[in-house]
Structures are given as C-alpha cells and as structure tokens.
Motif scaffolding. Structure first.
Motif, PDB file in Angstrom:
ATOM      1  N   ASP A  70      41.283  12.805 -25.907  1.00 38.04           N
ATOM      2  CA  ASP A  70      41.035  13.212 -24.529  1.00 38.04           C
ATOM      3  C   ASP A  70      40.257  14.514 -24.508  1.00 38.04           C
ATOM      4  O   ASP A  70      40.123  15.214 -25.516  1.00 38.04           O
ATOM      5  N   PHE A  71      39.714  14.804 -23.348  1.00 35.87           N
ATOM      6  CA  PHE A  71      38.997  16.048 -23.106  1.00 35.87           C
ATOM      7  C   PHE A  71      39.169  16.318 -21.613  1.00 35.87           C
ATOM      8  O   PHE A  71      38.576  15.632 -20.773  1.00 35.87           O
ATOM      9  N   ALA A  72      39.994  17.302 -21.286  1.00 33.98           N
ATOM     10  CA  ALA A  72      40.292  17.551 -19.883  1.00 33.98           C
ATOM     11  C   ALA A  72      40.577  19.024 -19.647  1.00 33.98           C
ATOM     12  O   ALA A  72      41.224  19.681 -20.462  1.00 33.98           O
ATOM     13  N   PHE A  73      40.075  19.530 -18.530  1.00 38.29           N
ATOM     14  CA  PHE A  73      40.368  20.905 -18.117  1.00 38.29           C
ATOM     15  C   PHE A  73      40.228  20.992 -16.603  1.00 38.29           C
ATOM     16  O   PHE A  73      39.610  20.124 -15.970  1.00 38.29           O
ATOM     17  N   VAL A  74      40.801  22.016 -16.021  1.00 36.05           N
ATOM     18  CA  VAL A  74      40.776  22.178 -14.568  1.00 36.05           C
ATOM     19  C   VAL A  74      39.495  22.905 -14.147  1.00 36.05           C
ATOM     20  O   VAL A  74      39.208  23.994 -14.644  1.00 36.05           O
ATOM     21  N   VAL A  75      38.734  22.285 -13.267  1.00 38.73           N
ATOM     22  CA  VAL A  75      37.592  22.937 -12.638  1.00 38.73           C
ATOM     23  C   VAL A  75      38.094  23.521 -11.318  1.00 38.73           C
ATOM     24  O   VAL A  75      38.492  22.776 -10.414  1.00 38.73           O
TER      25      VAL A  75
ATOM     26  N   MET B 196      30.352  11.649 -17.775  1.00 39.08           N
ATOM     27  CA  MET B 196      29.096  12.049 -18.404  1.00 39.08           C
ATOM     28  C   MET B 196      29.181  13.438 -19.022  1.00 39.08           C
ATOM     29  O   MET B 196      28.522  13.723 -20.030  1.00 39.08           O
ATOM     30  N   ASP B 197      30.000  14.302 -18.455  1.00 38.79           N
ATOM     31  CA  ASP B 197      30.075  15.680 -18.930  1.00 38.79           C
ATOM     32  C   ASP B 197      30.964  15.809 -20.164  1.00 38.79           C
ATOM     33  O   ASP B 197      30.566  16.426 -21.151  1.00 38.79           O
ATOM     34  N   ILE B 198      32.163  15.232 -20.106  1.00 33.04           N
ATOM     35  CA  ILE B 198      33.111  15.400 -21.217  1.00 33.04           C
ATOM     36  C   ILE B 198      33.721  14.088 -21.716  1.00 33.04           C
ATOM     37  O   ILE B 198      34.191  14.008 -22.850  1.00 33.04           O
ATOM     38  N   GLY B 199      33.680  13.037 -20.890  1.00 35.43           N
ATOM     39  CA  GLY B 199      34.223  11.749 -21.330  1.00 35.43           C
ATOM     40  C   GLY B 199      33.436  11.133 -22.470  1.00 35.43           C
ATOM     41  O   GLY B 199      33.966  10.301 -23.218  1.00 35.43           O
ATOM     42  N   VAL B 200      32.182  11.555 -22.618  1.00 39.57           N
ATOM     43  CA  VAL B 200      31.371  11.037 -23.721  1.00 39.57           C
ATOM     44  C   VAL B 200      31.935  11.458 -25.079  1.00 39.57           C
ATOM     45  O   VAL B 200      31.698  10.782 -26.085  1.00 39.57           O
ATOM     46  N   TYR B 201      32.694  12.549 -25.127  1.00 40.14           N
ATOM     47  CA  TYR B 201      33.264  12.996 -26.404  1.00 40.14           C
ATOM     48  C   TYR B 201      34.330  12.027 -26.928  1.00 40.14           C
ATOM     49  O   TYR B 201      34.230  11.577 -28.088  1.00 40.14           O
ATOM     50  N   PRO B 202      35.361  11.684 -26.153  1.00 44.97           N
ATOM     51  CA  PRO B 202      36.313  10.677 -26.643  1.00 44.97           C
ATOM     52  C   PRO B 202      35.648   9.340 -26.960  1.00 44.97           C
ATOM     53  O   PRO B 202      36.005   8.686 -27.952  1.00 44.97           O
ATOM     54  N   LEU B 203      34.675   8.933 -26.125  1.00 45.62           N
ATOM     55  CA  LEU B 203      33.961   7.688 -26.403  1.00 45.62           C
ATOM     56  C   LEU B 203      33.198   7.778 -27.718  1.00 45.62           C
ATOM     57  O   LEU B 203      33.148   6.806 -28.483  1.00 45.62           O
ATOM     58  N   PHE B 204      32.610   8.933 -27.982  1.00 49.57           N
ATOM     59  CA  PHE B 204      31.916   9.161 -29.246  1.00 49.57           C
ATOM     60  C   PHE B 204      32.864   8.955 -30.430  1.00 49.57           C
ATOM     61  O   PHE B 204      32.521   8.283 -31.409  1.00 49.57           O
ATOM     62  N   LEU B 205      34.066   9.533 -30.345  1.00 51.25           N
ATOM     63  CA  LEU B 205      34.994   9.429 -31.476  1.00 51.25           C
ATOM     64  C   LEU B 205      35.421   7.982 -31.710  1.00 51.25           C
ATOM     65  O   LEU B 205      35.462   7.522 -32.861  1.00 51.25           O
TER      66      LEU B 205
ATOM     67  N   HIS C 137      40.511   9.578 -22.383  1.00 52.14           N
ATOM     68  CA  HIS C 137      40.666  10.174 -21.054  1.00 52.14           C
ATOM     69  C   HIS C 137      39.793  11.409 -20.902  1.00 52.14           C
ATOM     70  O   HIS C 137      39.606  12.180 -21.854  1.00 52.14           O
ATOM     71  N   SER C 138      39.255  11.585 -19.687  1.00 50.17           N
ATOM     72  CA  SER C 138      38.532  12.812 -19.339  1.00 50.17           C
ATOM     73  C   SER C 138      38.936  13.217 -17.930  1.00 50.17           C
ATOM     74  O   SER C 138      39.232  12.361 -17.090  1.00 50.17           O
ATOM     75  N   SER C 139      38.948  14.543 -17.663  1.00 50.60           N
ATOM     76  CA  SER C 139      39.375  14.982 -16.333  1.00 50.60           C
ATOM     77  C   SER C 139      38.914  16.398 -16.026  1.00 50.60           C
ATOM     78  O   SER C 139      38.850  17.252 -16.917  1.00 50.60           O
ATOM     79  N   PHE C 140      38.620  16.615 -14.734  1.00 46.67           N
ATOM     80  CA  PHE C 140      38.391  17.959 -14.204  1.00 46.67           C
ATOM     81  C   PHE C 140      39.591  18.430 -13.382  1.00 46.67           C
ATOM     82  O   PHE C 140      39.564  19.501 -12.793  1.00 46.67           O
TER      83      PHE C 140
END
Length: 325
Positions: free
Chosen positions: A155-160, A179-188, A228-231
């Motif tokens: 996952d890659f998630a943080f509060v904006v 597109m901003d951070i969800g691409v990282y888990p998909l990459f792995l 998972h990705s989240s703002f």
C-alpha cells in the motif's frame, strides 16, 4: 557516449520532486546539472541558483533546443509527460520521464516509438526499481528463497490535508491517488507476479472525479495481490511477498526501503541496504550506464515494462470509472 565526460542533465518542471532529484544528482560524480526550465523564469532562476546550475530558462522549448544538454528529467504533472517527452526526443535529447510515464497506453506507445525513431534513450523514472533492497528482494524471489509466490500485499497512503484546489484532485493534471501513488503497489505486484489475468478494483471519489482511495485485487493463475492507495488515511507502508516456503517484508517505507526482512518459519533475518541520498541517485546511475553503453532502454525497467504497467493501470481506471478528458 564518452564515459570520460560528465553527463549533462536538464530538468523540466521545478516542483518538489525536481528539487529532491537535483539534490541526488549532486551525489553522482559523473553527473552535471547543466540547465533547468520552468514556465516562470524567476522560478527557474531561483532553482538554478540553489543548485549552482549555469542556465535557467523560462520555457521548456528553450531547454529542448539547448545542444549542450545530454539528457532531460521530465518532472512536470502527469498530463504533460507524453507531449514533453516526445518533443524532447524529437530535439535529440535522451529522456528520464517521471512516473507514471503517461496517462494511457497509447501515449506511452507513441513515446516508445519516438525514442526508437530518433535512437534516443527513454526510461520511466520508477526509482523504486533501482532501490538496493528491492533489487535484492527480487533476486531472492527469483532464486526460490520463499518458494512459489502466492501473495503480494502493498500500500501507499497518506493524508492530504487540503484537497480543494490541489493538484492531487485536479483532473486536468491527471489527479487521483491511483496515478499519483497507486502505481507503486501496482509496480511491485507486476515486478513479482507479472501481468494479472483479472482485475477487481473499487474507489471513493472527490467531487472533481479524482479517486481519493482505491483498493485493487489482481488475480493470477495461482496467486493474488491486494493493493491500496489513499489520500484520506495513512498506512504502514510495508510490503509483503508471501510464498510456499516463507515470506519477505520490504520494510517501511517500502518504495524507498533501506532494509528488508527474510522470514522462514520462526527464523527472521533483517538485511540493511542503505540507499544513496533520497534514492533517486540509483536511477540516475542506471541512466548513465545505459548512455555509456549506447542503449535506448534499460534492461531493469524497459520500454515493455512501462507499457505493461500503464496497461494494467488503464485497466484499473476502467474498473473504477476514472476518466480524464
């Protein structure tokens, strides 16, 4: 390219990531920051002064036409990656383009075709691929240390804090957590398991249409990935790769890791692999190695890898109904 001469870099787009990249560029002896460009000349000059860069341009085209620059780092918002990269390649510049390489598969395909047509190096700036910990983890997986991989979780998630009027929710700039951070888990998941057979994904959205959080299940022949990705909330930023004989944790923050843990039964071994600088230095070194060998793509993150990944991202977008104009 002569490996006795310093490779001269130009940076296009001078936001936060460009600042971090320029800091790491200073750590590479064979690199020289030669020119920077912004649509605001004052901003470009300020950036150039900060990094002792001799040239600052108030337009991207001026930098594209600077014959003294060898390679450009494209660090603008997602929506402009394809257009600027193609224009740079057509001006005989090698290109390192920030991830995601483009907003869709067709744009990425055109970028790759242009690189081949002009015989210029092109690589997506997926810096995590060149992280020492991630490279070793992949080797352990390929060597069968954990047996057959059955599950990947990342996952890659943080509060904006302020989502209004923010690039993260601006659809014109390719906004959204996917597109901003969800691409990282998909990459792995792609790096470990390849292209999935099926994709299931759901999102919660902002009023602009940008996804604020997205959860994804990738189905493979005999494995799954849950991503998972989240703002909207933070996460552990740990990644786990589980196999029939053990598992590997890439320790927080996994996408810029400095250690990983090998686990077999009750046995655990934490292996430290410090990164150089912020971690961008490793992709810079890969660019240099490719240029010195007259390659137009990296073997570690190839044109096909970028095409595969953006196709997966595009399929997720279709699942969740994320549409850009």
């Amino acid at each position: 390219m002569d490996n006795n001469k310093k490779i001269k870099w130009g940076i296009v787009g001078l936001g936060r990531i460009a600042d971090e990249f320029a800091k790491d560029l200073q750590l590479i002896e064979s690199a020289e920051l030669s020119a920077v460009a912004s649509r605001n000349l004052e901003k470009a000059q300020e950036f150039a002064n900060k990094f002792q860069c001799p040239k600052a341009y108030g337009s991207y085209d001026e930098l594209f036409q600077d014959d003294s620059v060898d390679i450009l780092y494209i660090a603008t918002p997602h929506d402009s990656h394809a257009e600027l990269t193609i224009k740079a390649l057509q001006n005989n510049k090698h290109v390192l383009c920030e991830k995601p390489i483009a907003l869709n598969y067709q744009d990425t395909l055109q970028m790759v075709k242009t690189a081949k047509e002009y015989n210029k190096f092109l690589m997506e700036a997926f810096w995590t691929r060149f992280n020492p910990s991630v490279k070793e983890v992949l080797q352990h997986v390929q060597n069968g240390f954990i047996g057959e991989v059955k599950y990947v979780n990342a996952d890659f998630a943080f509060v904006v804090e302020n989502l209004e009027g923010n690039r993260t929710t601006d659809m014109k700039l390719g906004g959204g957590s996917l597109m901003d951070i969800g691409v990282y888990p998909l990459f792995l998941a792609y790096l470990i398991l390849g292209i999935p057979k099926e994709i299931a994904a759901k999102s919660n959205f902002h009023a602009t249409g940008a996804d604020l959080q997205t959860s994804i299940i990738l189905q493979y022949e005999s494995a799954q990935a849950i991503l998972h990705s989240s703002f909207l909330s933070s996460s552990n930023h740990k990644a786990t790769i589980s196999g029939t004989q053990g598992r590997i944790n890439i320790n927080p923050q996994w996408y810029m890791a400095e250690s990983y843990t090998l686990i077999q039964g009750e046995d655990k071994e934490k292996i430290k692999r410090p990164k150089l600088g912020k971690g961008y230095a490793h992709e810079i070194e890969e660019c240099h190695a490719c240029l010195w060998s007259d390659k137009i793509e990296s073997e570690l993150w190839s044109h096909q890898n970028s095409l595969d990944l953006i196709k997966i991202v595009e399929d997720v977008r279709e699942q969740i109904g994320l549409v850009y104009s």
